[in-house]
Structures are given as structure tokens and as C-alpha cells.
Design an enzyme around this catalytic site. Structure first.
Site, PDB file in Angstrom:
ATOM      1  CG  HIS A 168      -1.873  -1.053   1.257  1.00  0.00           C
ATOM      2  ND1 HIS A 168      -2.613  -1.316   2.538  1.00  0.00           N
ATOM      3  CD2 HIS A 168      -2.142  -2.044   0.503  1.00  0.00           C
ATOM      4  CE1 HIS A 168      -3.603  -2.530   2.146  1.00  0.00           C
ATOM      5  NE2 HIS A 168      -3.067  -3.002   0.896  1.00  0.00           N
ATOM      6  CE1 TYR A 210      -0.108   3.476   4.195  1.00  0.00           C
ATOM      7  CE2 TYR A 210      -0.301   0.936   4.511  1.00  0.00           C
ATOM      8  CZ  TYR A 210      -0.860   2.511   4.351  1.00  0.00           C
ATOM      9  OH  TYR A 210      -2.117   2.811   4.349  1.00  0.00           O
ATOM     10  NE  ARG A 224      -2.991  -6.808   4.016  1.00  0.00           N
ATOM     11  CZ  ARG A 224      -4.492  -6.436   4.048  1.00  0.00           C
ATOM     12  NH1 ARG A 224      -4.870  -4.983   4.382  1.00  0.00           N
ATOM     13  NH2 ARG A 224      -5.208  -7.239   3.837  1.00  0.00           N
ATOM     14  NE  ARG A 264     -16.553  -6.535  -4.314  1.00  0.00           N
ATOM     15  CZ  ARG A 264     -17.350  -7.152  -4.126  1.00  0.00           C
ATOM     16  NH1 ARG A 264     -18.137  -7.026  -2.930  1.00  0.00           N
ATOM     17  NH2 ARG A 264     -18.068  -7.368  -5.127  1.00  0.00           N
ATOM     18  CB  CYS A 292     -21.579   0.550   0.179  1.00  0.00           C
ATOM     19  SG  CYS A 292     -21.626   0.646   1.839  1.00  0.00           S
ATOM     20  CB  CYS A 331     -20.449  -0.809   8.894  1.00  0.00           C
ATOM     21  SG  CYS A 331     -21.380  -2.116   7.895  1.00  0.00           S
ATOM     22  CD  GLN A 376     -34.205   4.157  -3.255  1.00  0.00           C
ATOM     23  OE1 GLN A 376     -33.083   4.273  -3.707  1.00  0.00           O
ATOM     24  NE2 GLN A 376     -35.235   4.826  -2.960  1.00  0.00           N
ATOM     25  CE  LYS A 379     -22.189  -0.812  -9.430  1.00  0.00           C
ATOM     26  NZ  LYS A 379     -21.882  -1.073 -10.858  1.00  0.00           N
TER      27      LYS A 379
HETATM   28  C1  LIG Z   1     -11.674   1.808   7.207  1.00  0.00           C
HETATM   29  C2  LIG Z   1     -10.799   0.599   6.488  1.00  0.00           C
HETATM   30  C3  LIG Z   1      -9.354   0.895   7.094  1.00  0.00           C
HETATM   31  C4  LIG Z   1      -8.379  -0.088   6.487  1.00  0.00           C
HETATM   32  N1  LIG Z   1      -7.169   0.063   7.145  1.00  0.00           N
HETATM   33  C5  LIG Z   1      -6.181  -0.568   6.800  1.00  0.00           C
HETATM   34  C6  LIG Z   1      -5.131  -0.797   7.588  1.00  0.00           C
HETATM   35  O1  LIG Z   1      -4.890  -0.115   8.653  1.00  0.00           O
HETATM   36  N2  LIG Z   1      -4.188  -1.559   7.094  1.00  0.00           N
HETATM   37  C7  LIG Z   1      -4.122  -2.521   6.242  1.00  0.00           C
HETATM   38  O2  LIG Z   1      -3.104  -3.359   5.762  1.00  0.00           O
HETATM   39  N3  LIG Z   1      -5.204  -2.323   5.301  1.00  0.00           N
HETATM   40  C8  LIG Z   1      -6.236  -1.599   5.694  1.00  0.00           C
HETATM   41  N4  LIG Z   1      -7.568  -1.821   5.076  1.00  0.00           N
HETATM   42  C9  LIG Z   1      -7.725  -2.693   4.124  1.00  0.00           C
HETATM   43  C10 LIG Z   1      -8.304  -3.996   4.788  1.00  0.00           C
HETATM   44  O3  LIG Z   1      -7.345  -4.486   5.566  1.00  0.00           O
HETATM   45  C11 LIG Z   1      -8.692  -5.072   3.640  1.00  0.00           C
HETATM   46  O4  LIG Z   1      -7.455  -5.684   2.931  1.00  0.00           O
HETATM   47  C12 LIG Z   1      -9.572  -4.572   2.835  1.00  0.00           C
HETATM   48  O5  LIG Z   1     -10.996  -4.150   3.499  1.00  0.00           O
HETATM   49  C13 LIG Z   1     -10.016  -5.719   1.697  1.00  0.00           C
HETATM   50  O6  LIG Z   1     -10.621  -6.701   2.384  1.00  0.00           O
HETATM   51  P1  LIG Z   1     -12.200  -6.993   2.748  1.00  0.00           P
HETATM   52  O7  LIG Z   1     -12.807  -6.914   1.061  1.00  0.00           O
HETATM   53  O8  LIG Z   1     -12.263  -8.362   3.167  1.00  0.00           O
HETATM   54  O9  LIG Z   1     -12.791  -5.844   3.505  1.00  0.00           O
HETATM   55  C14 LIG Z   1      -8.634  -1.022   5.542  1.00  0.00           C
HETATM   56  C15 LIG Z   1      -9.842  -1.099   5.071  1.00  0.00           C
HETATM   57  C16 LIG Z   1     -10.829  -0.464   5.579  1.00  0.00           C
HETATM   58  C17 LIG Z   1     -12.501  -0.481   4.994  1.00  0.00           C
HETATM   59  S1  SF4 Z   2     -19.764   0.404   4.958  1.00  0.00           S
HETATM   60 FE1  SF4 Z   2     -20.245  -1.696   5.633  1.00  0.00          FE
HETATM   61  S2  SF4 Z   2     -21.288  -2.641   3.998  1.00  0.00           S
HETATM   62 FE2  SF4 Z   2     -20.313  -0.827   3.277  1.00  0.00          FE
HETATM   63  S3  SF4 Z   2     -18.431  -1.493   2.345  1.00  0.00           S
HETATM   64 FE3  SF4 Z   2     -17.822  -0.953   4.514  1.00  0.00          FE
HETATM   65  S4  SF4 Z   2     -18.219  -2.731   5.884  1.00  0.00           S
HETATM   66 FE4  SF4 Z   2     -19.023  -3.075   3.919  1.00  0.00          FE
END
Ligand SMILES: Cc1cc2nc3c(=O)[nH]c(=O)nc-3n(C[C@H](O)[C@H](O)[C@H](O)COP(=O)(O)O)c2cc1C
Ligand code: SF4
Length: 654
Positions: free
Chosen positions: A170, A172, A220, A298, A347, A369, A427, A437
Site C-alpha cells: 500500500h 507505505y 502484508r 471482497r 459500498c 458501517c 432500492q 452490483k
Molecule cells: C476503514 C478501513 C481501514 C483500513 N485500514 C487498513 C490498515 O490499517 N492496514 C491495512 O493493511 N489495510 C487496511 N484496510 C484494508 C483491509 O485490511 C482489507 O484489506 C480490505 O478491506 C479488503 O478486504 P475485505 O474485502 O475483506 O474488506 C482498511 C480497510 C478499511 C475498510
Molecule cells: S460500509 Fe459496511 S457494508 Fe459498506 S463496504 Fe463498509 S463494511 Fe461493507
């Protein structure tokens, strides 16, 4: 047992995890509420405890700064000893709840710039304006960061974490030093791949030195770079992971994305990106390195997670937002209560968008959320059994009405849903009709099925009248009747070729080759995508200078890039003047344009459904009536509708 592999234990070095579900690190911004803005709070502990109680195999604690001078406010820090007690409290609480913990050791590089008081560390000089260039990190500072990783790892062990994660993705600093697309140094830390590997490998060795032999180290890393000239290829990543393995990494957490290009979309991929988009690359890395591997991105249903494991493509599965949306995701899946899961729909409205907003807007305290209003308010806003059960009429069976009814039922009330259409979901179902979607429709279908499972009384095809309220005389009424599309006063808007956005997305038979969509908001785009999917070329007319104004950054990038691939043309600053036969006449920057249209779709917005008479009868009878979501104010965000509904349930239960 359902999902046999997903819920099978795994031992990594001395660590035993009860299942394969990992909640990866997610910045919450909750630490901003701590004394110095970088510590653990009670809310953060309750949030992690809820997921541990909910059955998560491993909770990863969000990005945690290892270096004090570059530790931004609003992010956790482990850069000083003073943070150890707070982190220990968090670990103790998660352990007591039956969970395991990992901390993500982080030096944020460019991303710490949201806090202007801290040092931004980038591989090489980076001009940001005519007056200012961020200086590239010095060699001395590189060594100090390596040391900081080592000391931070020592603190993490002392604080009681079960394993540690090195953040090498990412954009960093470690990723930036590794990637040829970001590191343009000409000294011994840049140039060749061998040189670029030196810094992250030194960090890994330093971390490993501070860890007990039996403790696993995760890393990671992105499966490859996107949109970066000279960036990492999949082969580069495989080669680096092999070295990382030798340096002491046990588990790979495969992600993707960088924050300097539109590839930022892959970090928190919205609904527009296919499910499991990293799975195949992760499987290849796993095969070539022989390392334990977990893909992210996802993967939001237990069925899909199980399938990936059954196909032998991974050892563990990252399910991050899935567990924001439902803290009990794992238990529900393991018990086969699949309709009861509140599925993440990608979303990004509450999580990612709120996170970004929290960095700049003091009114936004932490992430939330759309589907889970109690996120980071687990204790204060917990749903509790009511002592005075009530009969509640829920008028409108869209997602907000459904969730209100489910929460009312769960807390001991007797909700009855009335829906004027022939199915529940509103909706969400319409949004789910747009190509790619389907998560919206899936979530709505599951929630509707849960209404049946819970034995909630539902009246479909029923428009509630004041007389019905008088007759039923409930203890409370929730008016979640949503909104109706606005039909603007345009000459020809009553013509046969004109249809409303809702009607189109409901599946109305259509034919023709060309269409004009009036309105460049999300619904207008969904209509245009829907039409394109059916082979109909669409022109979108938007009177404002910008389209998709209601979308957050990532969904906007996704929508715009999907547009570029479809037969859709966007006209901004364009006002529709008339529809004459098969022509749409519009005004663009003072000039008249004429567009051919076999169909015209009205997607100019919505207004609240008229419910004054219902409110009046409630007032007359002394029945508390609660307006929620679009019925209160339209057009509104789905997040607000669902949150309104949740708070209404809390109020009814008081
Ligand atoms: C609000 C938010 C904050 C995140 N912060 C980090 C983080 O601190 N470090 C990181 O490696 N990824 C971060 N991510 C990415 C998540 O760790 C994850 O890889 C990403 O949401 C995709 O996985 P998912 O589809 O299961 O949510 C963040 C994601 C979200 C939604
Ligand atoms: S707000 Fe909630 S439902 Fe929408 S992407 Fe984030 S975790 Fe998923």
C-alpha cells in the site's frame, strides 16, 4: 459441519488458531479519542472483543506506527513504551473473549501527511508544489526505521500479541522502497531489485530478532503493482517473498494497491471490483513460495471463502469488512444461520469514506458501517431485550424497514411489515439490478429471507391507509416508506419513450439502440450501465459540472473506469429542454444539442413518499410515529436510512 475447512483449526509455529478467518488490519480513527490521539480506547477494545466473541480466528489490530516522529494522530502507535499498557489491555480482553491478536507494524511513508506535525518519509525527493519538495529519506534515517521496527516488535511481544504483521504494501515506506515504480534512489538502497529489497528485508530480520521462536510473523504485500511504471510484477513479488521467508516471514497476506494512483481502489475494493480479485495471484504466490497464504479483497460470504480453501488456493482467508458489517459473522456462518448474516455489500460508505472524512472533518469521529450502525459503539448502542414488548407497524419493506423489523423482533417486540410492492428489499434490489452490483440484491434477499425465518408478519402489495393504523392501533409506527422518483417539468416528459429509473431497474421490457439518461447521479449511472449491458448506447445528461457527486473516492474511480469501457457518453453542464419524438433537445454551455433516443430514462432524483396523512392519524391516536431514511428526507444515503432505523429501534426499546 458447514464450511468444514473454513472452521478448521490451524497451527503456525506455536500459535493455534481455531479457524481460518482473519480480520485484517483496518484503521478506525478511534485512537483520536485517546489522550494523545494515538492510544487504545475502551471503544476500540469493545470493537475487537465483539469480533472475537463473534468467532473470528485472528483479529489484526490496525496500522500501528513504529516510529514516533512519523506517527500520525488518529492512528495507533507502538513507537513508545507508554503505549504498551493500553495494547496489553486490548490483548487481555480479546484473549478473554476467546480470540487471538496480531498487530500490524507500520511506517506510513507518504500516508502520514494527514497529520502535518509529523515527518513524511519517502524513498526519494518528491516535489509537492513549486515551493516545497518532500526530501527523500536519508540513509541514517533508514537505519533508524529498521531499529524502530525492532523495538516496536519487542514492545508488541511485551504487550501480549500472539503474532505480528510487517506492512510491506500500500505505498507505505517498506513497499515504496521495494517498488521500482516508487524508489528512484541512486545509492545502494535503490536502482537494482537486489538493492530495493535490502530495506524491507532488513526490517523483517530486525522484527524477527525481537520475536520468540514460536511466534509467527505475517507480511502484508501486494501481489503486484498497478499503474506504476517500473513497478513490481507478480514474479518480483514471488522472488521477494522467497527472501522474506528466509528472513523469517511465515504467512503472506496478499493485498494490492497504492495511494499515488487510481490503483488505490484495490486497497479497499468497492462492489464494482469482482469478488476475490487477488485470489488467483495469491494462489500462484503460495504455490511458488510454499508459504502459508491468505488472499484479501471482497471475500464476503462463507460459501466463497470455503470454496477458495476447498480448491486449495489459500490457507487462511481475510474477511475484513465482512466482520465490520456483522461482528458475529463467523458464529452465524458456523451455525448455518446464513440468512441472519448482515453481509458487507462493498459500498465503502461507512468504512472507507468515513475513515477518509475522519482525517479532515472533526465531526467524523471514527469509521462506521452502512449495515452496522453500532460499529465502534458496541457497548453504548447495544441492542437489549425490551421489558415492554410493543406491536410496531413498519410501513415500507426496503432495507431500512427490514432491518428495523429484524432488530425489533430480536429484542422481543412484535413488528409487522407493510410493503406496497410485491417483494421486500426496495432500492437495494434496484441497485442490485445494475451489472456487477449483485451484492446489493443478495444482501436484500438474505435479509428478506431472515424476515421469514424469524416469523415476522409481512403484508406485501399493501399500501397502508390511516384507517388501517386506526384499526390495528399499534404501540408505535415506523414510516420507512422511502421515496419516489421526481419527474421534472420538461416538455415531452409524458411521452411513451420516457420511463422512470426505478421502472427500468425493476426489469421493464425495453428495446432500441439508443437511450438518453437524464441525471448523472449514481442511479443515472446504474441505469446507463444496465442499458449498456443490454446493448443499448446511452448518453447521460447532467446539469451540474460534475457527475456522481454522492459517491466516495473509490466508488467514483470504479464507476468512471467502468464507464470508459462502456458505450456511455457523459454530458455535464447540460440541461434537458424537451423530448420531441425520438429526440432529446438539451442546452450545453449556451448551445443547443440534439440526441437520438429510443428511450429516455428519468433519473433526476427522488422526493419523500407522501405520508402526512399517516403521521396525522398517529398523532391523533397518540401513537409515536418515527420517520426514517428517505421518507424523512430524500434523496438520502442508504447508510442514513439504516442508521435512522437502528436508532429508532433503540428509542422504541427504551
Ligand atoms: C476503514 C478501513 C481501514 C483500513 N485500514 C487498513 C490498515 O490499517 N492496514 C491495512 O493493511 N489495510 C487496511 N484496510 C484494508 C483491509 O485490511 C482489507 O484489506 C480490505 O478491506 C479488503 O478486504 P475485505 O474485502 O475483506 O474488506 C482498511 C480497510 C478499511 C475498510
Ligand atoms: S460500509 Fe459496511 S457494508 Fe459498506 S463496504 Fe463498509 S463494511 Fe461493507
Amino acid at each position: 459441519m458447514p464450511f468444514e475447512k473454513l472452521f478448521s483449526p490451524i497451527k503456525i509455529r506455536d500459535l493455534e488458531l481455531k479457524n481460518r478467518v482473519v480480520m485484517s488490519a483496518m484503521g478506525t480513527h478511534e485512537s483520536a479519542e485517546s489522550e494523545d490521539g494515538k492510544g487504545v480506547t475502551d471503544k476500540l477494545i469493545a470493537y475487537h472483543v465483539a469480533r472475537a466473541k463473534g468467532g473470528c480466528g485472528l483479529n489484526t489490530i490496525e496500522v500501528t506506527s513504529i516510529d514516533a516522529a512519523s506517527a500520525p494522530r488518529g492512528f495507533l502507535s507502538i513507537a513508545e513504551d507508554k503505549y504498551i499498557p493500553g495494547l496489553r489491555n486490548l490483548n487481555d480482553a480479546v484473549h478473554a473473549a476467546g480470540g487471538k491478536t496480531c498487530v500490524q507494524l507500520w511506517q506510513g511513508g507518504l500516508a502520514v501527511a494527514s497529520d502535518q506535525t509529523v515527518q513524511v518519509l519517502v524513498p526519494n525527493d518528491m516535489p509537492v508544489s513549486a515551493e516545497y519538495t518532500i526530501p527523500g529519506i536519508t540513509e541514517e534515517r533508514l537505519y533508524s526505521i529498521i531499529d524502530a521496527f525492532q523495538t516496536a516488535a519487542k514492545r508488541a511481544v511485551e504487550a501480549g500479541f500472539d503474532c505480528l504483521e510487517f506492512h510491506c504494501a500500500h505505498n507505505y515506506l517498506p513497499h515504496s522502497m521495494l517498488s521500482g515504480g516508487l524508489n528512484h534512489r541512486t545509492d545502494g538502497w535503490g536502482g537494482s531489485f537486489e538493492n530495493r529489497k535490502k530495506f524491507p528485508l532488513a526490517c523483517i530480520r530486525a522484527i524477527r530478532e525481537s520475536m520468540p521462536e514460536g511466534m509467527p510473523l505475517l507480511m502484508r504485500i501486494g501481489c503486484h503493482d498497478d499503474m506504476l511504471k517500473g513497478g513490481l510484477t507478480l514474479e518480483d513479488v514471488i522472488a521477494f517473498c522467497k527472501d522474506a521467508k528466509e528472513a523469517g516471514v511465515d504467512i503472506l497476506n496478499i493485498s494490492r494497491g497504492n495511494i499515488v494512483t487510481d490503483a488505490t481502489i484495490y486497497e479497499v475494493a468497492p462492489v464494482d471490483i469482482p469478488k476475490g480479485f487477488n485470489v488467483e495471484d495469491a494462489a500462484r504466490i503460495r504455490k511458488e513460495t510454499g508459504m502459508l497464504t491468505m488472499p484479501c479483497g471482497r471475500i464476503n460470504t462463507p460459501e466463497y471463502a470455503e470454496q477458495i480453501l476447498q480448491e486449495d488456493k489459500a490457507d487462511l482467508i481475510v474477511m475484513a469488512r465482512a466482520q465490520l458489517a456483522d461482528p458475529d459473522f463467523c458464529n452465524k456462518a458456523q451455525e448455518g444461520r446464513l440468512n441472519d448474516i448482515r453481509y458487507c455489500i462493498g459500498c465503502n460508505q461507512g468504512c472507507y469514506d468515513y475513515f477518509v472524512a475522519s482525517l479532515y472533518d472533526p465531526n467524523v469521529k471514527h469509521i462506521t458501517c452502512m449495515r452496522n450502525p453500532a460499529l465502534l459503539e458496541e457497548e453504548a448502542w447495544a441492542l437489549k431485550q425490551t421489558h415492554t414488548p410493543k406491536k410496531v407497524m413498519v410501513i415500507g419493506g426496503g432495507i431500512a424497514g427490514i432491518e428495523a423489523a429484524l432488530d425489533l423482533k430480536k429484542t422481543g417486540n412484535e413488528p409487522v411489515i407493510f410493503e406496497k410492492e410485491n417483494s421486500l428489499g426496495g432500492q437495494f434490489v434496484l441497485a442490485g439490478a445494475a451489472p456487477g452490483k449483485s451484492d446489493f440484491g443478495y444482501a436484500a434477499a438474505k435479509a428478506a429471507a431472515n424476515v421469514t425465518d424469524q416469523g415476522i408478519e409481512v403484508h406485501l402489495n399493501t399500501e397502508v391507509t390511516p384507517g388501517m393504523i386506526e384499526e390495528m392501533h399499534p404501540d408505535a409506527v415506523i414510516i420507512s416508506a422511502g421515496s419516489v422518483p421526481i419527474v421534472p417539468d420538461i416538455k415531452g416528459s409524458g411521452n411513451e419513450i420516457v420511463i422512470k429509473s426505478h421502472t427500468l431497474l425493476e426489469g421493464r421490457e425495453i428495446s432500441g439502440k439508443t437511450a438518453v439518461v437524464i441525471g448523472g447521479g449514481l442511479v443515472g449511472f446504474e441505469c446507463a450501465e444496465y442499458l449498456a449491458d443490454k446493448g443499448i448506447q446511452a448518453d447521460i445528461l447532467e446539469m451540474k459540472h460534475e457527475v456522481l457527486t454522492e459517491l466516495g473516492q473509490l466508488r467514483k474511480i470504479a464507476s468512471q473506469s467502468s464507464l470508459a469501457k462502456l458505450p456511455i457518453t457523459v454530458h455535464t453542464d447540460t440541461v434537458c429542454k424537451a423530448i420531441e419524438g425520438n429526440k432529446v433537445i438539451a442546452q450545453k454551455e449556451g448551445k443547443e444539442i440534439s440526441l437520438q433516443a429510443d428511450l429516455v430514462i428519468m433519473a433526476v432524483g427522488t422526493k419523500s413518499t407522501e405520508t402526512t396523512a399517516l403521521q396525522e392519524v398517529c398523532q391523533k391516536l397518540g401513537i409515536p410515529a418515527y420517520l426514517v431514511g428517505d421518507a424523512k428526507k430524500a434523496p438520502g444515503m442508504a447508510l442514513n436510512a439504516i442508521h435512522d432505523a437502528y436508532h429508532t429501534v433503540l428509542e422504541i426499546n427504551q
